[in-house]
Design a protein around this motif. Structure first.
Motif, PDB file in Angstrom:
ATOM      1  N   ILE A   1       0.841  -1.202   0.000  1.00 40.61           N
ATOM      2  CA  ILE A   1       0.000   0.000   0.000  1.00 40.61           C
ATOM      3  C   ILE A   1       0.876   1.252   0.000  1.00 40.61           C
ATOM      4  O   ILE A   1       0.619   2.199  -0.752  1.00 40.61           O
ATOM      5  CB  ILE A   1      -0.969  -0.019   1.196  1.00 40.61           C
TER       6      ILE A   1
ATOM      7  N   LEU B   1      -6.128  -1.395  -5.386  1.00 39.15           N
ATOM      8  CA  LEU B   1      -6.999  -0.282  -5.011  1.00 39.15           C
ATOM      9  C   LEU B   1      -8.416  -0.594  -5.484  1.00 39.15           C
ATOM     10  O   LEU B   1      -8.678  -0.671  -6.684  1.00 39.15           O
ATOM     11  CB  LEU B   1      -6.514   1.037  -5.618  1.00 39.15           C
TER      12      LEU B   1
ATOM     13  N   PHE C   1      -7.927  -0.784  -0.100  1.00 40.94           N
ATOM     14  CA  PHE C   1      -7.045  -1.725  -0.788  1.00 40.94           C
ATOM     15  C   PHE C   1      -7.364  -3.146  -0.350  1.00 40.94           C
ATOM     16  O   PHE C   1      -7.664  -3.394   0.816  1.00 40.94           O
ATOM     17  CB  PHE C   1      -5.573  -1.451  -0.431  1.00 40.94           C
TER      18      PHE C   1
ATOM     19  N   THR D   1      -5.087  -6.373  -0.851  1.00 33.99           N
ATOM     20  CA  THR D   1      -3.844  -6.909  -1.408  1.00 33.99           C
ATOM     21  C   THR D   1      -3.845  -8.433  -1.347  1.00 33.99           C
ATOM     22  O   THR D   1      -4.618  -9.034  -0.601  1.00 33.99           O
ATOM     23  CB  THR D   1      -2.613  -6.394  -0.631  1.00 33.99           C
TER      24      THR D   1
END
Length: 191
Positions: free
Chosen positions: A113, A159, A173, A175
């Motif tokens: 991030i 995102l 976010f 991930t």
């Protein structure tokens, strides 16, 4: 009295506020993204809610060495910057949304991030025209414009959304490093 509120709202987020916060935070995000050891120490401080360690880590970054307003909830962190009224405090941080988990923070997710948001914070820091347009879009609550500006700089597939919240912006976010989503936040603290 009715005319005071709109004028006050226009003063809450300005290019100057965004630039000051972004300029202070940019070296932090660069260090998180580029220094695995620092990022691991940061995660340890967050998960253990060790404010002393957070303070020591922040003091190693010249732009954040004097910051006194910071905290953790065990799933993220917040660094607040004082401003004159009506702003009072404008805050930046990254956190897992509350209620999902406790005392969990993933170093690799945070590093990912941080790397993703560096272009946004750099642009806010160095480009006054961009910062003015960004602040104006937030004040207008123009989520389309804010999203377009963020996505022009934050290219990560992780995102998932951009929303205007509390005279600021929230970047969500997701991930591959964590089953939990993370939010990178810029916002005005409501007193």
């Amino acid at each position: 009295m009715a005319n005071i509120k709109p004028k006050l709202a226009q003063q809450l987020v300005t290019a100057s506020v965004l630039r000051r916060v972004a300029t202070a935070m940019l070296p932090f995000y660069r260090k998180i993204a580029g220094n695995r050891s620092f990022a691991a120490d940061w995660t340890r401080a967050i998960v253990s809610a060790d404010l002393d360690l957070i303070g020591r880590l922040l003091s190693s970054i010249p732009t954040l060495a004097g910051v006194e307003n910071y905290g953790t909830n065990g799933i993220g962190y917040f660094i607040s910057f004082p401003f004159p009224q009506p702003v009072i405090f404008y805050t930046n941080g990254t956190t897992i949304p509350p209620g999902m988990v406790q005392f969990t923070f993933n170093t690799q997710a945070h590093r990912s991030i941080a790397l993703s948001v560096i272009p946004l914070y750099r642009e806010l820091s160095v480009n006054n025209s961009f910062a003015r347009s960004f602040a104006a879009a937030i004040r207008r609550k123009d989520n389309g414009a804010v999203t377009a500006m963020v996505r022009s700089l934050v290219k990560a597939d992780s995102l998932k959304s951009v929303t205007i919240e509390q005279n600021g912006v929230a970047l969500l976010f997701k991930t591959r490093f964590s089953k939990y989503p993370y939010r990178n936040l810029l916002f005005q603290e409501m007193m």
